[in-house]
Design a protein around this motif. Structure first.
Motif, PDB file in Angstrom:
ATOM      1  N   GLU A  61     -12.067  14.573 -49.512  1.00 53.72           N
ATOM      2  CA  GLU A  61     -12.899  15.327 -49.419  1.00 53.72           C
ATOM      3  C   GLU A  61     -12.501  15.650 -51.255  1.00 53.72           C
ATOM      4  OE1 GLU A  61     -14.646  17.909 -46.581  1.00 53.72           O
ATOM      5  OE2 GLU A  61     -13.218  19.524 -48.291  1.00 53.72           O
ATOM      6  N   THR A  62     -13.406  15.520 -52.227  1.00 52.64           N
ATOM      7  CA  THR A  62     -12.844  16.258 -53.511  1.00 52.64           C
ATOM      8  C   THR A  62     -14.025  16.556 -54.213  1.00 52.64           C
ATOM      9  OG1 THR A  62     -13.890  14.260 -55.077  1.00 52.64           O
ATOM     10  CG2 THR A  62     -11.829  13.378 -54.353  1.00 52.64           C
ATOM     11  N   PRO A  63     -14.052  18.473 -54.792  1.00 49.03           N
ATOM     12  CA  PRO A  63     -14.726  19.166 -54.870  1.00 49.03           C
ATOM     13  C   PRO A  63     -16.282  18.362 -55.976  1.00 49.03           C
ATOM     14  CG  PRO A  63     -12.816  19.595 -56.588  1.00 49.03           C
ATOM     15  CD  PRO A  63     -12.523  18.259 -55.608  1.00 49.03           C
ATOM     16  N   ALA A  64     -15.945  16.723 -56.086  1.00 47.17           N
ATOM     17  CA  ALA A  64     -17.547  15.686 -56.749  1.00 47.17           C
ATOM     18  C   ALA A  64     -18.242  15.348 -55.794  1.00 47.17           C
ATOM     19  CB  ALA A  64     -16.695  14.787 -57.936  1.00 47.17           C
ATOM     20  N   GLY A  65     -17.393  15.125 -54.062  1.00 44.86           N
ATOM     21  CA  GLY A  65     -17.918  14.503 -52.939  1.00 44.86           C
ATOM     22  C   GLY A  65     -16.843  13.763 -52.609  1.00 44.86           C
ATOM     23  N   ARG A  66     -17.161  12.939 -51.719  1.00 44.84           N
ATOM     24  CA  ARG A  66     -16.436  12.057 -50.402  1.00 44.84           C
ATOM     25  C   ARG A  66     -15.857  11.066 -51.440  1.00 44.84           C
ATOM     26  NH1 ARG A  66     -16.417  12.637 -44.962  1.00 44.84           N
ATOM     27  NH2 ARG A  66     -17.051  15.273 -45.239  1.00 44.84           N
ATOM     28  N   HIS A  67     -14.522  10.239 -51.348  1.00 44.90           N
ATOM     29  CA  HIS A  67     -13.653   9.401 -52.376  1.00 44.90           C
ATOM     30  C   HIS A  67     -13.119   8.554 -50.970  1.00 44.90           C
ATOM     31  CE1 HIS A  67     -12.596   7.108 -55.987  1.00 44.90           C
ATOM     32  NE2 HIS A  67     -11.178   7.464 -55.379  1.00 44.90           N
ATOM     33  N   GLU A  68     -13.402   6.788 -51.411  1.00 45.78           N
ATOM     34  CA  GLU A  68     -12.610   6.237 -50.477  1.00 45.78           C
ATOM     35  C   GLU A  68     -11.389   5.653 -51.843  1.00 45.78           C
ATOM     36  OE1 GLU A  68     -14.773   3.967 -47.377  1.00 45.78           O
ATOM     37  OE2 GLU A  68     -15.903   5.406 -46.117  1.00 45.78           O
ATOM     38  N   LEU A  69     -10.874   4.825 -50.771  1.00 43.74           N
ATOM     39  CA  LEU A  69      -9.235   4.891 -51.316  1.00 43.74           C
ATOM     40  C   LEU A  69      -8.621   3.828 -50.573  1.00 43.74           C
ATOM     41  CD1 LEU A  69      -7.236   5.171 -54.241  1.00 43.74           C
ATOM     42  CD2 LEU A  69      -6.001   7.291 -52.987  1.00 43.74           C
ATOM     43  N   GLU A  70      -7.994   2.744 -51.270  1.00 41.55           N
ATOM     44  CA  GLU A  70      -6.918   1.555 -50.476  1.00 41.55           C
ATOM     45  C   GLU A  70      -5.987   2.082 -50.702  1.00 41.55           C
ATOM     46  OE1 GLU A  70      -8.231  -1.942 -50.503  1.00 41.55           O
ATOM     47  OE2 GLU A  70     -10.775  -2.008 -49.256  1.00 41.55           O
ATOM     48  N   TYR A  71      -4.935   1.950 -49.996  1.00 41.27           N
ATOM     49  CA  TYR A  71      -3.565   1.956 -50.261  1.00 41.27           C
ATOM     50  C   TYR A  71      -2.312   1.094 -49.877  1.00 41.27           C
ATOM     51  CZ  TYR A  71      -3.066   4.179 -45.120  1.00 41.27           C
ATOM     52  OH  TYR A  71      -2.941   4.655 -44.662  1.00 41.27           O
ATOM     53  N   GLY A  72      -1.253   0.598 -50.572  1.00 41.54           N
ATOM     54  CA  GLY A  72      -0.839   0.161 -49.426  1.00 41.54           C
ATOM     55  C   GLY A  72       0.169   0.570 -48.150  1.00 41.54           C
ATOM     56  N   ARG A  73       0.659   2.095 -49.240  1.00 45.18           N
ATOM     57  CA  ARG A  73       1.529   2.622 -48.015  1.00 45.18           C
ATOM     58  C   ARG A  73       1.284   4.672 -48.631  1.00 45.18           C
ATOM     59  NH1 ARG A  73       8.155   1.379 -46.555  1.00 45.18           N
ATOM     60  NH2 ARG A  73       7.272   3.290 -45.363  1.00 45.18           N
ATOM     61  N   ALA A  74       0.942   4.676 -47.282  1.00 47.05           N
ATOM     62  CA  ALA A  74       0.533   6.096 -47.369  1.00 47.05           C
ATOM     63  C   ALA A  74       2.281   6.793 -46.284  1.00 47.05           C
ATOM     64  CB  ALA A  74      -0.599   6.928 -46.862  1.00 47.05           C
ATOM     65  N   PHE A  75       2.282   8.264 -47.438  1.00 47.31           N
ATOM     66  CA  PHE A  75       3.422   8.943 -47.157  1.00 47.31           C
ATOM     67  C   PHE A  75       1.887  10.320 -46.474  1.00 47.31           C
ATOM     68  CE2 PHE A  75       5.724   6.089 -49.228  1.00 47.31           C
ATOM     69  CZ  PHE A  75       6.988   5.460 -48.099  1.00 47.31           C
ATOM     70  N   ILE A  76       2.115  10.992 -45.184  1.00 46.17           N
ATOM     71  CA  ILE A  76       1.069  11.928 -45.037  1.00 46.17           C
ATOM     72  C   ILE A  76       2.824  13.246 -45.174  1.00 46.17           C
ATOM     73  CG2 ILE A  76       0.101  13.064 -43.272  1.00 46.17           C
ATOM     74  CD1 ILE A  76      -0.959  10.534 -42.740  1.00 46.17           C
ATOM     75  N   CYS A  77       2.531  13.782 -46.395  1.00 38.16           N
ATOM     76  CA  CYS A  77       3.815  14.833 -46.164  1.00 38.16           C
ATOM     77  C   CYS A  77       2.751  16.297 -46.251  1.00 38.16           C
ATOM     78  CB  CYS A  77       4.577  15.154 -47.162  1.00 38.16           C
ATOM     79  SG  CYS A  77       4.826  13.152 -48.219  1.00 38.16           S
ATOM     80  N   THR A  78       2.419  16.967 -44.988  1.00 36.56           N
ATOM     81  CA  THR A  78       1.373  17.852 -45.054  1.00 36.56           C
ATOM     82  C   THR A  78       2.721  19.185 -43.875  1.00 36.56           C
ATOM     83  OG1 THR A  78      -0.070  16.705 -43.554  1.00 36.56           O
ATOM     84  CG2 THR A  78      -0.504  17.156 -45.434  1.00 36.56           C
ATOM     85  N   ASN A  79       2.966  18.692 -44.084  1.00 33.65           N
ATOM     86  CA  ASN A  79       4.094  19.881 -43.214  1.00 33.65           C
ATOM     87  C   ASN A  79       3.321  20.413 -41.529  1.00 33.65           C
ATOM     88  OD1 ASN A  79       6.704  21.132 -42.974  1.00 33.65           O
ATOM     89  ND2 ASN A  79       5.748  23.146 -43.760  1.00 33.65           N
ATOM     90  N   SER A  80       3.211  21.376 -41.231  1.00 31.14           N
ATOM     91  CA  SER A  80       2.855  21.852 -39.977  1.00 31.14           C
ATOM     92  C   SER A  80       1.578  21.473 -40.082  1.00 31.14           C
ATOM     93  CB  SER A  80       2.909  23.695 -40.621  1.00 31.14           C
ATOM     94  OG  SER A  80       1.871  23.641 -41.540  1.00 31.14           O
ATOM     95  N   PHE A  81       0.808  21.485 -41.103  1.00 27.85           N
ATOM     96  CA  PHE A  81      -0.684  21.305 -41.069  1.00 27.85           C
ATOM     97  C   PHE A  81      -0.780  19.216 -40.884  1.00 27.85           C
ATOM     98  CE2 PHE A  81      -0.028  23.856 -44.798  1.00 27.85           C
ATOM     99  CZ  PHE A  81      -0.756  25.207 -43.665  1.00 27.85           C
ATOM    100  N   ALA A  82      -0.178  18.864 -40.125  1.00 25.11           N
ATOM    101  CA  ALA A  82       0.506  17.227 -40.505  1.00 25.11           C
ATOM    102  C   ALA A  82      -0.532  17.117 -39.045  1.00 25.11           C
ATOM    103  CB  ALA A  82       1.699  16.691 -39.606  1.00 25.11           C
TER     104      ALA A  82
END
Ligand SMILES: Cc1cc2nc3c(=O)[nH]c(=O)nc-3n(C[C@H](O)[C@H](O)[C@H](O)COP(=O)(O)OP(=O)(O)OC[C@H]3O[C@@H](n4cnc5c(N)ncnc54)[C@H](O)[C@@H]3O)c2cc1C
Length: 372
Positions: free
Chosen positions: A206-227
């Protein structure tokens, strides 16, 4: 929406988020969360001989969790807290975490030798018991040097036997976060961008300009207590930490980092002011909440502790804020911060109150094994 209560370190943040740029449709590495964990990962990914195309996103204008709102202790731990950890996690786990924190501190110093670290040591002001003497001997032996010693320490109007740790220091967390971002040269940072779903190579943002879809090779979710918002099976539980900073103040208290009440209360001096945090063990509302709002009850408690630390009450509270820690399984020690969601997606979260020292070590290890 609750107004942001800036931490002492955040006074230099840009007043408004940067305008959004065009986001890519595909990246090699996606990092969600620009706290210490996300930034150290981006930094080490950039240092590789062939850096991966990396995008770091954060839903905030800079970072809004724990990293820019902590106390800035670069610490391998204090003995009172570790003694109580031995009861539920065992001595091996305590010694192992102590050594990992030492390695993390060594990485910060190695990677940024010119970065300003105050080599002040730390003082544990709780009673020095025989159990503690035994534990500090074990820790010194594991470290191969005498890090912990028993010596007289001054706090307020009192001088008492304390455990001193010569290896601990203090830093300005936001300055280090900025340095990491600046040196993560192959990574793009985008702020004000929130991840809604990250799994199996596809991210919905979700961006200020609207929804955006993205493909990735690997993702690291580093959102701590919001995991848990991105990983339904996450066992990272939140705990709020609150901090006050006083007006400039005179005191005879030793200018080291200080610990009281088994480490639940902690302090340091910054720009001749007292920074003091704690109270989490005394107030139920500090457990399980992700609300970044500081409270009146904890402020009053911290003021009482500050008067004890300073030896007088001729000062005012000039800053108060809260930050949210993440604890794996709700525990201070013993759980792993790494959880695989699928072959391409991993959560790295839940460093409790130790992330300043531990995140560089974990990030370096992940990037060393990330050869894909
Ligand atoms: C009051 C307090 C004092 C502390 N003192 C110390 C200390 O002195 N020494 C120490 O070692 N540790 C301390 N800690 C702990 C330390 O700050 C943390 O362990 C560390 O900062 C965790 O870093 P992180 O990157 O994992 O998480 P965070 O810094 O919490 O970063 C998570 C980021 O994820 C972003 N985010 C969340 N959800 C999304 C989403 N869906 N999309 C995009 N972005 C998202 C958030 O905006 C945030 O910026 C303290 C913590 C607190 C709260």
């Amino acid at each position: 929406m609750e107004m942001r209560r800036f931490s002492y370190w955040e006074s230099e943040l840009p007043p408004e988020p940067l305008p959004p740029r065009d986001l890519p449709r595909r990246v090699d590495r996606l990092i969600v969360g620009a706290g210490f964990m996300g930034r150290w990962l981006a930094y080490f990914l950039s240092k590789r001989a062939q850096p991966a195309r990396t995008l770091v996103i954060d839903r905030d204008r800079f970072s809004y969790g724990a990293s820019s709102r902590n106390a800035g202790f670069l610490t391998c731990g204090q003995v009172s807290e570790m003694l109580s950890d031995v009861q539920h996690a065992g001595i091996d786990s305590v010694v192992d975490t102590f050594l990992q924190r030492r390695q993390g501190i060594a990485i910060v110093r190695r990677e940024f030798p010119d970065f300003d670290i105050e080599d002040c040591g730390s003082t544990d002001y709780d009673e020095v018991t025989d159990d503690k003497r035994e534990l500090l001997a074990q820790l010194n032996q594991a470290a191969g040097e005498e890090i912990y010693t028993v010596r007289a320490g001054r706090i307020g109007n009192d001088v008492r036997p304390t455990v001193f740790n010569k290896a601990d220091g203090a830093l300005h967390p936001v300055k280090l976060m900025r340095v990491l971002q600046g040196r993560a040269s192959s990574a793009g940072f985008e702020f004000g961008v929130k991840a809604l779903r990250v799994a199996e190579g596809k991210a919905e943002l979700e961006t200020p300009a609207g929804r955006h879809e993205l493909e990735y090779g690997r993702a690291f979710i580093c959102t701590n207590s919001f995991a848990g918002e991105l990983d339904a099976a996450s066992d990272v539980q939140p705990g709020r930490g609150q901090v006050i900073v006083t007006s400039p103040v005179r005191t005879r208290t030793d200018r080291t980092l200080g610990y009281l009440n088994a480490g639940y209360d902690y302090f340091r001096f910054v720009d001749d002011r007292l920074l003091l945090g704690g109270g989490r063990d005394r107030f139920k509302a500090e457990h399980g909440t992700r609300e970044l709002r500081p409270t009146e009850e904890v402020r009053e408690y911290l003021k009482q502790v500050a008067a004890e630390v300073l030896g007088h009450d001729d000062w005012q509270v000039e800053h108060q804020w809260a930050g949210i820690m993440g604890f794996v399984g709700g525990k201070h020690l013993g759980g792993s911060p790494r959880r695989k969601i699928d072959d391409r997606t991993e959560v790295i979260a839940g460093f409790g109150g130790m992330g300043v020292a531990l995140t560089p070590l974990v990030a370096e290890r992940i990037v060393m094994e990330d050869l894909v």
